[in-house]
Structures are given as structure tokens and as C-alpha cells.
Design an enzyme around this catalytic site. Structure first.
Site, PDB file in Angstrom:
ATOM      1  N   HIS A  24      32.598  42.972  44.648  1.00 24.46           N
ATOM      2  CA  HIS A  24      33.668  43.559  43.664  1.00 24.46           C
ATOM      3  C   HIS A  24      34.813  43.756  44.859  1.00 24.46           C
ATOM      4  CE1 HIS A  24      35.509  45.538  40.797  1.00 24.46           C
ATOM      5  NE2 HIS A  24      35.999  46.430  41.437  1.00 24.46           N
ATOM      6  N   GLU A  25      34.391  44.765  45.815  1.00 32.09           N
ATOM      7  CA  GLU A  25      35.653  45.402  46.845  1.00 32.09           C
ATOM      8  C   GLU A  25      36.155  44.618  47.499  1.00 32.09           C
ATOM      9  OE1 GLU A  25      36.322  48.079  45.924  1.00 32.09           O
ATOM     10  OE2 GLU A  25      34.681  48.880  44.527  1.00 32.09           O
ATOM     11  N   HIS A  28      38.828  42.974  46.209  1.00 29.68           N
ATOM     12  CA  HIS A  28      40.392  43.178  46.248  1.00 29.68           C
ATOM     13  C   HIS A  28      41.034  43.116  47.953  1.00 29.68           C
ATOM     14  CE1 HIS A  28      39.920  45.326  42.497  1.00 29.68           C
ATOM     15  NE2 HIS A  28      39.531  46.349  42.832  1.00 29.68           N
TER      16      HIS A  28
END
Length: 433
Positions: A24-25, A28
Site C-alpha cells: 500500500h505504502e 504512495h
């Protein structure tokens, strides 16, 4: 052995959780760097740092509590109206705004003026904030499609698993014949366990859904073509009207609801059947739709969740489950008395469901979730377009920091809900049995 398998299941889920958070990170991080935003930190977990290493201008690390993760981007919020990023106010609400703005510039270095998050165009900020949840959606889809196409799901087939001897309304809570019950059409026609139905009233049937629909739509004489011991036979049952379980638009049974329909009187065999790519995508779409409805319905689940935790209420199968509950379910999966491939498939589906939940939850348009930042960027884009349309001055960046008091309230509600789910998972957990 049971304890060891449970520990193994929990440990594997913890590894899967860390991978999901890191993935997920990474969404980003990669998009932020792509658009030239400086990212001082990329962390998996919260609390004390267990390990970290600096590469370039980013510190990569793992923290002690695997309950989430974050990246730190410089300039998440624009400066205040006076151009300052640090100020003090006697108002607690104003203080929250100023603290958030100050934290966004904590590690500001010379040359960072052109690497600030808020200076990027709204569509770039939307991509950066959407990339994290999207990575979870990609991982969920990859796992789900892999399991669906290589292993499959339990599916009712047109093979006969058993023949009911008499006509019993499905609304009655019994499965044994009573005196006065009529002989079932299937039994009277000579249908046997192991028969595979290949046609109904002369029309081929490829799956259970089609066969079930035709049976329900027929009352009276019919022909059923079966394959038995390598030969085809044509049976001539006379279907009766009976109370059967109601089905929704998707062909799924509606618990507790019954309708009059045609009745033959046999049970369909269930087999693990791999799905085609198209079937897998369709089922994944249904899974996303059901998940979205579940997220919207979360507030309505709180009373039952409270009663199941602090009262004598039953923990329902569709009750919200947290990380602890998902870990417990993973432990139970490892103890199932089924073939190893079934255990692996079930565990992977738990992980896929978790990632789908992360995607849907993070897309809620509420700060401090990713969806809240996306909503702020979209609003900024909309009002700038309106300003140009009506030839008004550019309103400038939308100051998301002004919504931080609301974000704290939302975060407080999320924390309370998380604690309630945690307690429920401990004292009255959802069990896959």
C-alpha cells in the site's frame, strides 16, 4: 498439533499483513517520487523503530506495531493565510490546524520549495493518494483471480447427491418423511444418486443455476435426461408445487424466505470447480460490490456488535472483523480437516478479502483517510475550474489543514470502533465453522 497450526496460521497472516501494508505504502511512495515530491520516511508499522536504512533522501524502516504504515511527504498542507507555517493560537481547534501544518514542514530543507506535495496539480495529488488503496485492490484481485482460476470455488453441479423420498416444504424444519407425505417426483421417476442431469424438457442444461431455474418454472409433467453408468436415460417426473427457498436477482438463496415453485426433490452435488477468467472477473466484481455495501452498512452493525461483546447477543457471520479476528480465522483455517490445497486457497482468500477491505475503507472521503485527501484535491480542482469559467481570481490551493479538527473527530470514532471490534474478536469471535 492444533496449537502449532493455529500459531502458524496467525504468523502467516501477520506476514501477509505486513506485505499488504508495505505494498500500500509503496503505491504512495512510487507515485510521489514520480512527481518529484520529497519523501523523508517510508515506514511499515507504528511505534518504536525496529530497523531502518536510509537510501537517497528517504529512510525505509519497520516499526514494532504492525497495525498500519505511512510515508511522510513534505508540504502536505499549504502555508497559512499569512504565509507562515508555524504559529500558535489559544484556540484548541486552531492549534490543531497549526500543528498539522507545522508537522508537514518539519523536515523542510533548502531546495524543497519545488518538491512540496501541495504545489503539485490536483490530478497528481489524486494519483498519489489513490495509488496506495489501488495497490491493495490490485493485490486482492491478483490473489482472488489466481485462486478462482487455478483452484476454484465450491459450486453446485447437475449431478445428483441424494434423492428426497417425499415432498417436504423447505420452510419446514425437518428432513425425514412423515406419515401422509406424498412421494417426491424425483423418487417416483427413478432418479438416483450419481445421475448427472444433462437436459430438462429436451433442452441441454450446462450448470445448476440453469437447471434450478427450469425446475422452479415447471409444474406438471416433464422429461429429465440423465447420464447413468455411461448411458443416457430419459425420466418422466411430474413436478409438484412446493414451498422452496426464495432466490434473489443473483440466484443466491434468501435465508428465511420461501416462495411456491416447481419441485423435483433431489440435492445437487457440490464440487470444487475452477472458474474461467470471465467468471472470475464477474465474481470479483460482485465481491467488490458486496464489500462496498458492507462498508456503508458498518454504522448499523454497531448495536449488534456491542450486544455480542458486552451482552449475550450472537456474533453474526457478517459482523465486522478486525486484524485480531482475521488472524484468528487464519489460525482456524490451518486446522481445517480438508486437503492442503483447500487450506492454502482459504488462507489466500482471507488475505484477498483483507486487502479489498483496505481499499474500500481508505476510499471513504473522510480525513485522515486517503479518500479525504482525494476529495480535497478534487474540490480544489473544481473551484479553480469554476473560477476560470467565471473569470474570477484563482482561489489557490484548498487548505486541507483547516479540516484537521474534523479529522481528529473522525479518527476518534475510528479508534473507538476499532477497539470495539478488537474486544468482540477476543471475547466473542467470528468462527468459520
Amino acid at each position: 498439533m492444533t496449537v502449532l497450526l493455529t500459531i502458524l496460521g496467525i504468523a502467516l497472516f501477520a506476514v501477509g499483513l505486513l506485505i499488504s501494508i508495505a505494498w500500500h505504502e509503496l503505491g504512495h511512495l512510487s507515485t510521489a517520487k514520480l512527481f518529484g515530491i520529497r519523501v523523508p520516511q517510508y515506514m511499515v508499522g507504528f511505534g518504536p523503530t525496529l530497523w531502518s536504512r536510509r537510501k537517497g533522501d528517504t529512510e525505509y524502516g519497520i516499526k514494532a506495531i504492525p497495525m498500519g504504515g505511512y510515508i511522510r511527504m513534505i508540504g502536505m498542507f499549504p502555508p497559512g493565510e499569512d504565509g507562515r507555517i508555524e504559529a500558535r493560537s489559544t484556540s484548541p481547534w486552531r492549534g490543531m490546524i497549526e500543528d498539522a501544518r507545522s508537522a508537514a514542514y518539519e523536515e523542510l530543507q533548502p531546495g524543497d520549495e519545488k518538491r512540496l506535495f501541495y504545489t503539485r496539480k490536483p490530478w497528481k495529488r489524486v494519483i498519489v493518494m489513490f495509488a496506495g488503496p489501488f495497490m491493495n485492490l490490485v493485490l486482492a484481485a491478483a490473489i482472488f483471480l489466481g485462486v478462482a482460476m487455478s483452484f476454484g470455488f465450491a459450486t453446485q453441479t447437475t449431478e445428483v447427491a441424494g434423492v428426497q423420498r417425499c415432498v417436504i416444504a423447505q420452510s419446514e424444519e425437518r428432513d425425514t418423511c412423515a406419515k401422509g407425505d406424498r412421494e417426491s417426483p424425483a423418487h417416483a421417476a427413478g432418479l438416483r444418486t450419481g445421475d448427472r442431469i444433462v437436459a430438462f424438457n429436451g433442452e441441454p442444461v450446462a450448470d445448476w443455476a440453469a437447471l434450478s431455474t427450469r425446475i422452479r418454472d415447471t409444474i406438471g409433467p416433464a422429461t429429465v435426461t440423465v447420464e447413468r453408468d455411461g448411458h443416457r436415460l430419459v425420466l418422466h417426473p411430474v413436478l409438484e408445487k412446493n414451498m422452496v427457498v426464495k432466490k434473489d436477482a443473483d440466484g443466491e438463496a434468501v435465508p428465511g424466505e420461501y416462495v411456491p415453485a416447481g419441485y423435483l426433490g433431489f440435492a445437487a452435488k457440490t464440487e470444487i470447480v475452477p472458474l474461467t477468467f470471465g467468471q472470475s472477473v464477474e465474481r470479483m466484481g460482485g465481491m467488490i460490490e458486496d464489500g462496498a455495501h458492507a462498508v456503508v452498512a458498518l454504522p448499523g452493525k454497531i448495536p449488534d456488535l456491542w450486544d455480542a461483546t458486552f451482552g449475550d447477543g450472537e456474533r453474526k457471520a457478517d459482523s465486522p472483523v478486525g486484524i485480531v479476528g482475521a488472524a484468528r480465522i487464519s489460525g482456524e483455517v490451518m486446522n481445517l480437516d480438508v486437503p492442503t490445497q483447500n487450506i492454502v486457497a482459504s488462507f489466500l482468500l482471507v488475505l484477498a478479502t483483507f486487502n479489498l477491505s483496505l481499499f474500500l475503507f481508505n476510499m471513504l472521503p473522510l480525513l485522515p483517510l486517503d479518500g479525504g485527501h482525494i476529495a480535497g484535491a478534487l474540490w480544489e480542482s473544481a473551484r479553480r475550474h469554476l473560477a476560470r469559467l467565471f473569470r474570477r481570481p484563482d482561489p489557490g490551493p484548498f487548505d486541507v489543514a483547516k479540516l484537521m479538527p474534523v479529522a481528529y473527530v473522525v479518527a476518534g470514532i475510528f479508534i473507538c470502533f476499532t477497539v470495539l471490534v478488537l474486544l468482540a474478536d477476543i471475547v466473542n469471535p467470528v468462527k468459520i465453522s
